[in-house]
Design a protein around this motif. Sequence first.
Motif, PDB file in Angstrom:
ATOM      1  N   GLU A 125      -4.585  -8.280   2.905  1.00  0.00           N
ATOM      2  CA  GLU A 125      -3.684  -7.468   3.451  1.00  0.00           C
ATOM      3  C   GLU A 125      -3.017  -6.382   2.464  1.00  0.00           C
ATOM      4  O   GLU A 125      -3.606  -6.436   1.733  1.00  0.00           O
ATOM      5  CB  GLU A 125      -2.356  -8.601   3.626  1.00  0.00           C
ATOM      6  CG  GLU A 125      -1.805  -8.817   2.382  1.00  0.00           C
ATOM      7  CD  GLU A 125      -0.605  -9.967   2.626  1.00  0.00           C
ATOM      8  OE1 GLU A 125       0.549  -9.433   2.789  1.00  0.00           O
ATOM      9  OE2 GLU A 125      -0.782 -11.337   2.199  1.00  0.00           O
ATOM     10  N   PHE A 126      -2.450  -5.329   3.436  1.00  0.00           N
ATOM     11  CA  PHE A 126      -1.907  -4.257   2.904  1.00  0.00           C
ATOM     12  C   PHE A 126      -0.847  -3.739   3.451  1.00  0.00           C
ATOM     13  O   PHE A 126      -0.678  -3.635   4.820  1.00  0.00           O
ATOM     14  CB  PHE A 126      -2.914  -2.978   2.998  1.00  0.00           C
ATOM     15  CG  PHE A 126      -2.603  -1.924   2.388  1.00  0.00           C
ATOM     16  CD1 PHE A 126      -3.063  -1.741   1.087  1.00  0.00           C
ATOM     17  CD2 PHE A 126      -2.126  -0.793   3.040  1.00  0.00           C
ATOM     18  CE1 PHE A 126      -2.792  -0.513   0.422  1.00  0.00           C
ATOM     19  CE2 PHE A 126      -1.670   0.458   2.453  1.00  0.00           C
ATOM     20  CZ  PHE A 126      -1.923   0.620   1.060  1.00  0.00           C
ATOM     21  N   HIS A 127       0.201  -3.335   2.659  1.00  0.00           N
ATOM     22  CA  HIS A 127       1.529  -2.813   3.167  1.00  0.00           C
ATOM     23  C   HIS A 127       2.011  -1.652   2.801  1.00  0.00           C
ATOM     24  O   HIS A 127       2.195  -1.624   1.611  1.00  0.00           O
ATOM     25  CB  HIS A 127       2.507  -3.977   3.193  1.00  0.00           C
ATOM     26  CG  HIS A 127       2.129  -5.346   3.840  1.00  0.00           C
ATOM     27  ND1 HIS A 127       2.356  -5.389   5.063  1.00  0.00           N
ATOM     28  CD2 HIS A 127       1.766  -6.534   3.229  1.00  0.00           C
ATOM     29  CE1 HIS A 127       1.833  -6.780   5.281  1.00  0.00           C
ATOM     30  NE2 HIS A 127       1.621  -7.241   4.421  1.00  0.00           N
ATOM     31  N   GLY A 128       1.858  -0.593   3.626  1.00  0.00           N
ATOM     32  CA  GLY A 128       2.345   0.737   2.913  1.00  0.00           C
ATOM     33  C   GLY A 128       3.516   1.303   4.039  1.00  0.00           C
ATOM     34  O   GLY A 128       3.837   0.785   5.135  1.00  0.00           O
ATOM     35  N   GLU A 157      -1.866   6.977   0.047  1.00  0.00           N
ATOM     36  CA  GLU A 157      -1.759   5.888   0.546  1.00  0.00           C
ATOM     37  C   GLU A 157      -3.324   5.243   1.231  1.00  0.00           C
ATOM     38  O   GLU A 157      -3.602   4.140   1.292  1.00  0.00           O
ATOM     39  CB  GLU A 157      -0.664   5.627   1.453  1.00  0.00           C
ATOM     40  CG  GLU A 157      -0.737   4.200   2.187  1.00  0.00           C
ATOM     41  CD  GLU A 157       0.538   3.779   3.044  1.00  0.00           C
ATOM     42  OE1 GLU A 157       1.808   4.180   2.674  1.00  0.00           O
ATOM     43  OE2 GLU A 157       0.361   3.710   4.250  1.00  0.00           O
ATOM     44  N   THR A 158      -3.738   6.181   2.015  1.00  0.00           N
ATOM     45  CA  THR A 158      -4.891   6.245   2.209  1.00  0.00           C
ATOM     46  C   THR A 158      -6.118   5.676   1.348  1.00  0.00           C
ATOM     47  O   THR A 158      -6.975   4.686   1.439  1.00  0.00           O
ATOM     48  CB  THR A 158      -5.605   7.367   3.249  1.00  0.00           C
ATOM     49  OG1 THR A 158      -4.754   7.713   4.154  1.00  0.00           O
ATOM     50  CG2 THR A 158      -6.928   7.144   3.807  1.00  0.00           C
ATOM     51  N   VAL A 159      -6.047   6.614   0.236  1.00  0.00           N
ATOM     52  CA  VAL A 159      -6.767   6.060  -1.089  1.00  0.00           C
ATOM     53  C   VAL A 159      -6.650   4.658  -1.422  1.00  0.00           C
ATOM     54  O   VAL A 159      -7.614   4.070  -1.702  1.00  0.00           O
ATOM     55  CB  VAL A 159      -7.042   7.207  -2.118  1.00  0.00           C
ATOM     56  CG1 VAL A 159      -7.780   6.653  -3.224  1.00  0.00           C
ATOM     57  CG2 VAL A 159      -7.347   8.457  -1.376  1.00  0.00           C
ATOM     58  N   ALA A 160      -5.327   4.400  -1.631  1.00  0.00           N
ATOM     59  CA  ALA A 160      -5.052   3.209  -1.966  1.00  0.00           C
ATOM     60  C   ALA A 160      -5.627   1.962  -0.943  1.00  0.00           C
ATOM     61  O   ALA A 160      -5.849   0.937  -1.587  1.00  0.00           O
ATOM     62  CB  ALA A 160      -3.620   3.000  -2.345  1.00  0.00           C
ATOM     63  N   LEU A 161      -5.476   2.263   0.338  1.00  0.00           N
ATOM     64  CA  LEU A 161      -5.904   1.168   1.080  1.00  0.00           C
ATOM     65  C   LEU A 161      -7.560   1.144   1.097  1.00  0.00           C
ATOM     66  O   LEU A 161      -8.034   0.307   1.159  1.00  0.00           O
ATOM     67  CB  LEU A 161      -5.630   1.791   2.587  1.00  0.00           C
ATOM     68  CG  LEU A 161      -6.183   0.892   3.867  1.00  0.00           C
ATOM     69  CD1 LEU A 161      -5.895  -0.482   3.512  1.00  0.00           C
ATOM     70  CD2 LEU A 161      -5.635   1.631   5.182  1.00  0.00           C
TER      71      LEU A 161
END
Length: 312
Positions: free
Chosen positions: A143-146, A129-133
């Motif tokens: 925006e980002f929602h994980g 998820e960090t890499v996706a962010l």
Amino acid sequence: MDIGVFLPTGQDQWAAHNARDLIGFARRGEEFGFSSLFVNDSLLSPRIEPLTMLAAAAPVTERIRLGTGALLPVLRRPVQTAQTLASVDQLSGGRLTVAVGAAFPGHFGRPLHELSQVPWERRFARLDETVALWRALWAGAKEFHGEFHSFAELPPATAPFRPEGPPVWLGGATPAALERTGRRYDGWLPYPPDPADYTTGLEAVRQAARNAGREPEAVTPALFVNVRIDRSTGAARRTMDAYTRANYGLPLTGTEQIQAFALGTPDEVAATLARYAAAGARHVVARLGALDLSDQSDQLEKLAALTRPGSR
């Protein structure tokens, strides 16, 4: 096959000299014709912080790729790290490669998380998820929602040199890591002791890529390998044993059960690297088995003479 080297950023390796001598080491790596310069990441041993080291190496080199092997993203604030990585990518003219990992169980894993006040549980999902962010920030997402990070409004982010951002590789060779590499990452940087395991691992990565609708060749097949070139196998093993004890508190006989090593005379080292090339590795990053900067420089020259004839 591209050949890169690790910069000896551990304090024990440069303390008898000067940390600024690492800049000269980086320059020599480029002059000798190596393809890349990589840096380790750890909070458990004193060393020059990896992204700081790459930022220092960027303006004194022109061609050589700069990489992390492996960065531990979940131990850092993700938005700030994305900005730092984009900044290094800009300063290097797009030469950055970011290999990441989630740390391993045992002595070197949980203490890192405890120091960083980050939960050990679900570290792999947190890493993905960090890499996706990062990638969302580099792409200009608003925006980002994980599961672990959620931002209703993201500020303008530092843009990397390349619109898509630097390539992100994954270190690891468990079945789950192979699957995740094929589905999500741009490269694979393991260190399997047996070239046969590299072959089977690479095929699993490529199959996972196919299953995800990706081209298998989109994943760079890299290798992290410990190298010591000496007058004999025995001499190389003695020095590498001292090196692994200093770095891990483990003898060579234990470390070589979990990591790749190429040890011995130039011919022996060349033969080992050739076996990994035959197994599919196309970008080798060598960690030189030497306890001080003078010996590191000597090993750098020997590896250049072995893999880059005419580089001197």
